[in-house]
Structures are given as C-alpha cells and as structure tokens.
Scaffold this motif. Sequence first.
Motif, PDB file in Angstrom:
ATOM      1  N   LEU A   9      39.051  13.218  13.230  1.00  0.00           N
ATOM      2  CA  LEU A   9      38.420  13.411  11.924  1.00  0.00           C
ATOM      3  C   LEU A   9      39.482  13.564  10.844  1.00  0.00           C
ATOM      4  O   LEU A   9      39.373  12.965   9.763  1.00  0.00           O
ATOM      5  N   VAL A  10      40.503  14.356  11.115  1.00  0.00           N
ATOM      6  CA  VAL A  10      41.588  14.547  10.146  1.00  0.00           C
ATOM      7  C   VAL A  10      42.302  13.222   9.891  1.00  0.00           C
ATOM      8  O   VAL A  10      42.612  12.885   8.738  1.00  0.00           O
ATOM      9  N   GLU A  11      42.559  12.474  10.942  1.00  0.00           N
ATOM     10  CA  GLU A  11      43.200  11.159  10.786  1.00  0.00           C
ATOM     11  C   GLU A  11      42.338  10.252   9.919  1.00  0.00           C
ATOM     12  O   GLU A  11      42.842   9.553   9.038  1.00  0.00           O
ATOM     13  N   GLY A  12      41.041  10.248  10.181  1.00  0.00           N
ATOM     14  CA  GLY A  12      40.137   9.427   9.390  1.00  0.00           C
ATOM     15  C   GLY A  12      40.107   9.860   7.936  1.00  0.00           C
ATOM     16  O   GLY A  12      40.092   9.024   7.022  1.00  0.00           O
ATOM     17  N   PHE A  13      40.088  11.175   7.717  1.00  0.00           N
ATOM     18  CA  PHE A  13      40.071  11.724   6.360  1.00  0.00           C
ATOM     19  C   PHE A  13      41.300  11.270   5.578  1.00  0.00           C
ATOM     20  O   PHE A  13      41.206  10.922   4.395  1.00  0.00           O
ATOM     21  N   LYS A  14      42.444  11.268   6.228  1.00  0.00           N
ATOM     22  CA  LYS A  14      43.692  10.956   5.540  1.00  0.00           C
ATOM     23  C   LYS A  14      43.945   9.455   5.389  1.00  0.00           C
ATOM     24  O   LYS A  14      44.652   9.037   4.467  1.00  0.00           O
ATOM     25  N   LYS A  15      43.342   8.652   6.264  1.00  0.00           N
ATOM     26  CA  LYS A  15      43.679   7.231   6.268  1.00  0.00           C
ATOM     27  C   LYS A  15      42.545   6.309   5.831  1.00  0.00           C
ATOM     28  O   LYS A  15      42.768   5.116   5.639  1.00  0.00           O
ATOM     29  N   THR A  16      41.336   6.828   5.702  1.00  0.00           N
ATOM     30  CA  THR A  16      40.218   5.969   5.332  1.00  0.00           C
ATOM     31  C   THR A  16      40.405   5.366   3.930  1.00  0.00           C
ATOM     32  O   THR A  16      41.010   5.982   3.048  1.00  0.00           O
ATOM     33  N   LYS A  17      39.879   4.180   3.752  1.00  0.00           N
ATOM     34  CA  LYS A  17      39.960   3.525   2.447  1.00  0.00           C
ATOM     35  C   LYS A  17      38.930   4.088   1.478  1.00  0.00           C
ATOM     36  O   LYS A  17      39.095   3.984   0.261  1.00  0.00           O
ATOM     37  N   SER A  18      37.884   4.660   2.002  1.00  0.00           N
ATOM     38  CA  SER A  18      36.833   5.224   1.146  1.00  0.00           C
ATOM     39  C   SER A  18      36.304   6.508   1.764  1.00  0.00           C
ATOM     40  O   SER A  18      35.532   6.465   2.733  1.00  0.00           O
ATOM     41  N   ARG A  19      36.698   7.629   1.216  1.00  0.00           N
ATOM     42  CA  ARG A  19      36.201   8.908   1.727  1.00  0.00           C
ATOM     43  C   ARG A  19      34.709   9.069   1.484  1.00  0.00           C
ATOM     44  O   ARG A  19      34.012   9.697   2.269  1.00  0.00           O
ATOM     45  N   LYS A  20      34.244   8.497   0.387  1.00  0.00           N
ATOM     46  CA  LYS A  20      32.815   8.573   0.095  1.00  0.00           C
ATOM     47  C   LYS A  20      32.010   7.903   1.203  1.00  0.00           C
ATOM     48  O   LYS A  20      31.039   8.474   1.717  1.00  0.00           O
ATOM     49  N   ASN A  21      32.405   6.681   1.592  1.00  0.00           N
ATOM     50  CA  ASN A  21      31.686   5.969   2.639  1.00  0.00           C
ATOM     51  C   ASN A  21      31.826   6.673   3.987  1.00  0.00           C
ATOM     52  O   ASN A  21      30.878   6.723   4.776  1.00  0.00           O
ATOM     53  N   TYR A  22      33.011   7.219   4.234  1.00  0.00           N
ATOM     54  CA  TYR A  22      33.250   7.955   5.478  1.00  0.00           C
ATOM     55  C   TYR A  22      32.319   9.161   5.551  1.00  0.00           C
ATOM     56  O   TYR A  22      31.676   9.418   6.583  1.00  0.00           O
ATOM     57  N   PHE A  23      32.232   9.889   4.461  1.00  0.00           N
ATOM     58  CA  PHE A  23      31.365  11.067   4.407  1.00  0.00           C
ATOM     59  C   PHE A  23      29.897  10.675   4.600  1.00  0.00           C
ATOM     60  O   PHE A  23      29.161  11.340   5.345  1.00  0.00           O
ATOM     61  N   LEU A  24      29.480   9.600   3.941  1.00  0.00           N
ATOM     62  CA  LEU A  24      28.083   9.173   4.044  1.00  0.00           C
ATOM     63  C   LEU A  24      27.736   8.729   5.466  1.00  0.00           C
ATOM     64  O   LEU A  24      26.630   8.975   5.944  1.00  0.00           O
TER      65      LEU A  24
END
Length: 231
Positions: A45-60
């Motif tokens: 989850l931390v890796e995804g949070f730091k590397k995702t291109k869109s935190r909004k889409n990740y959160f959704l």
Amino acid sequence: MTSFALHLIAMLSMFIDHTAIILFDNQEIMRMMGRIAFPIFAFLLVEGFKKTKSRKNYFLRLLMLAVISEPIFDYALTGKFVYWFHQNTIFTFIIAFGFMLYIEKNKKNLFKVALALAATPVVGFVTLIDYFYVGITTVMVFYMFDKRTKIHLVGQIISMTIIAFAISGKPLYEFSNTSFVIPDEILSIFSLAFIWLYKGVQGYHKPWFRNFCYAFYPGHFALLILIKILL
C-alpha cells in the motif's frame, strides 16, 4: 523480488489464513502461515501510495473494493451480511491512506506528524476496522521507515515486534514458571524477509493481473463461503 512476487506471496498467505478461519476452526499452523500477509499488503500500500500516477484513482479503487467486500467479509466471519462491529481490511488501508496524505502535507511540522502517528491506534480502535488499533500503525511503520538504511530496517524490526506483542494472540511459546508469553503474531516479522528482497520494481503487471488482485479479496471470501456451504 518484484511487486508481482510480493502480491502472490501475500495473497497465498492470506488465503491460507482465511481458509483456516472459515473452514478449519482456526487451525493453528495455517493461521501461523497467514501471519506474513498483512505486513506485506501494508508495505505494498505504501509503495502504491508513493508510486501511483493518480492517488485519486488509487483511493477510489480502494473505496470501491472496500464497499463491495464488506458484506462478503461480514458473512464469511459472522454469518451475517451486515455486521457493524468489524470492518474489512481495505477500510484499514483507506484510513491509513488518509493518514499518509496528512503526514505528507504536514511533514515539516513534527508536532502534527507525531500527533497523527499517536492517533493511529485510537482511530483504528474507534472505527472498528480490521486489525483494530495496530492496522493503521503497521502501514505507518513502512511509511516512516521506507529507506534501505540500517536504522530504518532496525526501526521496522522493533516496530513490528512491539505490534506483535500488542496484538498478543495465541501463545507461540510460554516460559515456564513465568507469565511471559511470546505470541504467534511475532511470526509476522518473517514478512520482512520478503519485503527486504524487494528490488523496487513492479515486475509483471498486465491489466488482467491488477484486476485479479482487486477481485481476489472479495472473491476468495466468496469461494470459501461456497465451499463451506457445500460441505
């Protein structure tokens, strides 16, 4: 070790753990094998949070998964489709996601950061999320100790040890003539062996596999429920 490999290890461990809970009356060996799942998912989850291109889409995506999974999660563990006193693990990650956003925004204010970290067990307990008062805190361990330096690796070990004793759980080893017990949650520390082998690369990540990872959480609960009904 790639993110792909870590996902496979965590999903297999989680499946074994939940199989023990739902089908085999908390079979101890299987539960022990499942101890490494949550820390690996917390790290990812931390890796995804730091590397995702869109935190909004990740959160959704997390929010949608949490909502879809909740009735299946509730039924698997309680036999009811609505159970207000224990929310699924994805809600734990959603709240942790919010804490990471807050800390990142206020990282220059050490008081606010310390206050947020101190609040994680309280929020976890009040919201009745999975892993209660240590779930969010576990994510924060990997968020705060995210470097491959000796001090960060030691920080992970010490923090995970404290968390293991805070959870308690079934005794793994009891010292004779004393009340001191080593809980089986201490086995979660073995997750660090896999996490430290991670090379910081994603590895295989076709769209079908990403969707499979999201579907696996509610899907494996549904499969175990079906097997239990058929048995």
